[in-house]
Design a protein around this motif. Sequence first.
Motif, PDB file in Angstrom:
ATOM      1  N   ARG A  90      -1.844   0.806   6.603  1.00 29.70           N
ATOM      2  CA  ARG A  90      -0.656   0.466   6.488  1.00 29.70           C
ATOM      3  C   ARG A  90       0.018   0.296   7.860  1.00 29.70           C
ATOM      4  O   ARG A  90       0.733  -0.624   8.287  1.00 29.70           O
ATOM      5  CB  ARG A  90       0.301   1.418   5.863  1.00 29.70           C
ATOM      6  N   LEU A  99      -9.860   4.140  -0.898  1.00 28.26           N
ATOM      7  CA  LEU A  99      -9.509   4.919   0.305  1.00 28.26           C
ATOM      8  C   LEU A  99      -8.914   5.972   0.176  1.00 28.26           C
ATOM      9  O   LEU A  99      -7.721   5.969  -0.678  1.00 28.26           O
ATOM     10  CB  LEU A  99      -8.747   3.786   1.148  1.00 28.26           C
ATOM     11  N   VAL A 108       1.006  -1.291  -0.023  1.00 31.40           N
ATOM     12  CA  VAL A 108       0.059   0.074  -0.054  1.00 31.40           C
ATOM     13  C   VAL A 108       0.889   1.335  -0.071  1.00 31.40           C
ATOM     14  O   VAL A 108       0.414   2.387   0.552  1.00 31.40           O
ATOM     15  CB  VAL A 108      -1.043  -0.060   1.137  1.00 31.40           C
ATOM     16  N   ASP A 111      -6.701   7.072   5.218  1.00 32.17           N
ATOM     17  CA  ASP A 111      -7.035   5.785   5.375  1.00 32.17           C
ATOM     18  C   ASP A 111      -6.025   4.610   5.061  1.00 32.17           C
ATOM     19  O   ASP A 111      -6.036   3.770   5.732  1.00 32.17           O
ATOM     20  CB  ASP A 111      -8.455   5.439   4.814  1.00 32.17           C
ATOM     21  N   LEU A 112      -5.340   4.873   3.809  1.00 31.45           N
ATOM     22  CA  LEU A 112      -4.377   4.222   3.329  1.00 31.45           C
ATOM     23  C   LEU A 112      -3.255   3.985   4.555  1.00 31.45           C
ATOM     24  O   LEU A 112      -2.690   3.114   4.887  1.00 31.45           O
ATOM     25  CB  LEU A 112      -4.054   4.391   2.136  1.00 31.45           C
ATOM     26  N   LEU A 140      -8.988  -2.258  -0.960  1.00 28.73           N
ATOM     27  CA  LEU A 140      -8.223  -0.921  -0.687  1.00 28.73           C
ATOM     28  C   LEU A 140      -8.545   0.020  -1.665  1.00 28.73           C
ATOM     29  O   LEU A 140      -8.369   1.414  -1.457  1.00 28.73           O
ATOM     30  CB  LEU A 140      -6.676  -1.208  -0.562  1.00 28.73           C
ATOM     31  N   GLU A 199      -0.292   2.687  -5.636  1.00 31.55           N
ATOM     32  CA  GLU A 199      -1.724   2.125  -5.879  1.00 31.55           C
ATOM     33  C   GLU A 199      -1.657   1.788  -7.281  1.00 31.55           C
ATOM     34  O   GLU A 199      -1.034   2.168  -8.252  1.00 31.55           O
ATOM     35  CB  GLU A 199      -2.673   3.448  -5.946  1.00 31.55           C
TER      36      GLU A 199
END
Length: 234
Positions: free
Chosen positions: A84, A75, A56, A79-80, A72, A59
Amino acid sequence: MAVAAHLHDVYKTYLVGAIEVPAIRGVSLDIEAGTFLSLAGPSGSGKTTLLNLIGVLDEPDTGSIEIDGQQLEGLNPKDLADFRNTHLGFVFQTFNLIPVLTAFENIEFPLHLAGVTDAAERQERVESALEDVGLAGLSDRRPNELSGGQQQRVAVARALVKNPTLVLADEPTANLDSVTASEIIDLMKSMNEQRGTTFVFSTHDPLVMKHASRLVMLRDGMVESDERRGNGHG
């Protein structure tokens, strides 16, 4: 068996100047929980790009990635980052320790990021991680007071202290001599077997490939072969 990561028809292209360079082309992969998986292949085959997508840190252009059952796609960056920080651990070839922090503080740092507010819990988890990697007596040393192998042990402890779903290791033995590299791989393999932690490596190192319970060979951004070996958890 539970799946730690699921990739479906993933593509990633980079722009180098005005030229499009396809790095990953239509990769689909299920990574079962508890696997000790090695991504191998020549330089430019897409190993690090694929590791960054699973981690992550990047992308995909198209295709979907699920980690620990979490889709995922869509997001936002915060949030990512939170995902992580709570689900993934990283080990890098250059160790990436923070020079001004002690071994203890380097290992504790991701617990702060993951929102572990209880100081006693942090201390217990860090001390346990230091013991697991054989550095119990060196908690107050800074990186420049440790050998390369000891620094990489700190990095492994830092990756494991959160009890992550996945530990991603990018050429983790590249800067180590062969004896130290062998010790680090044995350490990670024992963590894999004792805890069931899923490890994914990108590597050129035959030693890492030899220990892998699954070996995925990449070429030109595609899976060329996928060999399950049946040792370990894979």
